[in-house]
Every structure is written in C-alpha cells, then in structure tokens.
Write a protein that holds these residues in place. Sequence first.
Motif, PDB file in Angstrom:
ATOM      1  N   LEU A  49      16.467  20.565 -37.866  1.00  0.00           N
ATOM      2  CA  LEU A  49      14.907  20.209 -38.123  1.00  0.00           C
ATOM      3  C   LEU A  49      14.089  20.407 -37.100  1.00  0.00           C
ATOM      4  O   LEU A  49      14.287  19.341 -36.362  1.00  0.00           O
ATOM      5  CB  LEU A  49      14.725  19.082 -39.158  1.00  0.00           C
ATOM      6  CG  LEU A  49      15.365  19.055 -40.480  1.00  0.00           C
ATOM      7  CD1 LEU A  49      15.305  17.677 -41.311  1.00  0.00           C
ATOM      8  CD2 LEU A  49      14.678  20.046 -41.475  1.00  0.00           C
ATOM      9  N   THR A  50      13.292  21.224 -36.704  1.00  0.00           N
ATOM     10  CA  THR A  50      12.724  21.205 -35.601  1.00  0.00           C
ATOM     11  C   THR A  50      11.131  20.875 -35.714  1.00  0.00           C
ATOM     12  O   THR A  50      10.772  21.081 -36.695  1.00  0.00           O
ATOM     13  CB  THR A  50      12.621  22.600 -34.883  1.00  0.00           C
ATOM     14  OG1 THR A  50      12.087  23.620 -35.894  1.00  0.00           O
ATOM     15  CG2 THR A  50      13.975  23.150 -34.557  1.00  0.00           C
ATOM     16  N   VAL A  59      -0.294   7.973 -31.420  1.00  0.00           N
ATOM     17  CA  VAL A  59       0.506   8.728 -30.574  1.00  0.00           C
ATOM     18  C   VAL A  59       1.424   9.680 -31.389  1.00  0.00           C
ATOM     19  O   VAL A  59       2.147   9.133 -32.065  1.00  0.00           O
ATOM     20  CB  VAL A  59       1.297   8.148 -29.351  1.00  0.00           C
ATOM     21  CG1 VAL A  59       2.226   9.172 -28.668  1.00  0.00           C
ATOM     22  CG2 VAL A  59       0.548   7.546 -28.478  1.00  0.00           C
ATOM     23  N   LYS A  60       1.147  10.905 -31.446  1.00  0.00           N
ATOM     24  CA  LYS A  60       2.047  11.918 -32.291  1.00  0.00           C
ATOM     25  C   LYS A  60       3.070  12.381 -31.329  1.00  0.00           C
ATOM     26  O   LYS A  60       2.909  12.899 -30.228  1.00  0.00           O
ATOM     27  CB  LYS A  60       1.259  13.169 -32.784  1.00  0.00           C
ATOM     28  CG  LYS A  60       1.777  14.142 -33.666  1.00  0.00           C
ATOM     29  CD  LYS A  60       0.961  14.959 -34.010  1.00  0.00           C
ATOM     30  CE  LYS A  60       1.599  16.173 -35.110  1.00  0.00           C
ATOM     31  NZ  LYS A  60       0.485  16.779 -35.644  1.00  0.00           N
ATOM     32  N   VAL A  61       4.600  12.364 -32.029  1.00  0.00           N
ATOM     33  CA  VAL A  61       5.561  12.858 -31.161  1.00  0.00           C
ATOM     34  C   VAL A  61       6.290  14.036 -32.178  1.00  0.00           C
ATOM     35  O   VAL A  61       6.067  13.908 -33.607  1.00  0.00           O
ATOM     36  CB  VAL A  61       6.532  11.741 -31.092  1.00  0.00           C
ATOM     37  CG1 VAL A  61       5.937  10.821 -29.953  1.00  0.00           C
ATOM     38  CG2 VAL A  61       7.127  10.916 -32.165  1.00  0.00           C
ATOM     39  N   ARG A  62       6.757  14.901 -31.758  1.00  0.00           N
ATOM     40  CA  ARG A  62       7.578  15.678 -32.349  1.00  0.00           C
ATOM     41  C   ARG A  62       9.098  15.746 -31.828  1.00  0.00           C
ATOM     42  O   ARG A  62       9.121  15.698 -30.650  1.00  0.00           O
ATOM     43  CB  ARG A  62       7.088  17.110 -32.100  1.00  0.00           C
ATOM     44  CG  ARG A  62       5.803  17.356 -32.535  1.00  0.00           C
ATOM     45  CD  ARG A  62       5.316  18.787 -32.194  1.00  0.00           C
ATOM     46  NE  ARG A  62       3.813  19.207 -32.717  1.00  0.00           N
ATOM     47  CZ  ARG A  62       3.474  19.530 -33.821  1.00  0.00           C
ATOM     48  NH1 ARG A  62       4.587  19.878 -34.606  1.00  0.00           N
ATOM     49  NH2 ARG A  62       2.232  19.754 -34.053  1.00  0.00           N
ATOM     50  N   LEU A  63       9.828  15.624 -32.749  1.00  0.00           N
ATOM     51  CA  LEU A  63      11.317  15.458 -32.539  1.00  0.00           C
ATOM     52  C   LEU A  63      12.295  16.532 -33.376  1.00  0.00           C
ATOM     53  O   LEU A  63      11.831  17.079 -34.441  1.00  0.00           O
ATOM     54  CB  LEU A  63      11.983  14.168 -33.142  1.00  0.00           C
ATOM     55  CG  LEU A  63      11.303  12.623 -32.176  1.00  0.00           C
ATOM     56  CD1 LEU A  63      11.503  11.644 -32.888  1.00  0.00           C
ATOM     57  CD2 LEU A  63      11.569  12.768 -31.092  1.00  0.00           C
ATOM     58  N   ASN A  64      13.513  16.812 -32.833  1.00  0.00           N
ATOM     59  CA  ASN A  64      14.235  17.674 -33.386  1.00  0.00           C
ATOM     60  C   ASN A  64      15.612  16.842 -33.935  1.00  0.00           C
ATOM     61  O   ASN A  64      15.701  15.671 -33.369  1.00  0.00           O
ATOM     62  CB  ASN A  64      14.748  18.689 -32.622  1.00  0.00           C
ATOM     63  CG  ASN A  64      14.002  19.708 -32.080  1.00  0.00           C
ATOM     64  OD1 ASN A  64      12.844  19.975 -32.552  1.00  0.00           O
ATOM     65  ND2 ASN A  64      14.201  20.201 -30.907  1.00  0.00           N
TER      66      ASN A  64
END
Length: 75
Positions: A49-50, A59-64
Amino acid sequence: MDALYSPTVRANLMSDEFVLAFLDNYILTLTDKQLKRPFGSLMSSYGVLTNMSFWHGDVKVRLNFHVFKGLNSIS
C-alpha cells in the motif's frame, strides 16, 4: 497486531486481515518480497500500500506498508 514498523526488516508491515477489513478500496502495488518467519518458513507479500496518509498533530506523513498473509500469527 494490524500494522507496525519492523526495525529488523526496516519496513512498515500490515496484516491482510486489517487491509481486507478496513482498506479494501486501496490498490496494492505488486511486489516479490518475502518475509521469513522465526521458525524458518517464508511468506509472500500481497503487495504494498503506497503513500498512505496519516496525521500526527498538524504534520501529514505518507507511509508505505507491505501487506502479508498471516502476519498476526508471527510470534
């Protein structure tokens, strides 16, 4: 355990049960990664899931997340 960061494999891991229950509308990116269980057998990844977005305070973070079948049974 539904999702975690594993310092051993240096990746975010997520169980297939959690994905099917709560995130079934997301598309998995196929991968050939495998995870070795403590007793030696290998389990294959369903995919990744990317760019999953999360907020921590303002704070917005994007994780895989690498998704594996039977991840809850590892111990």
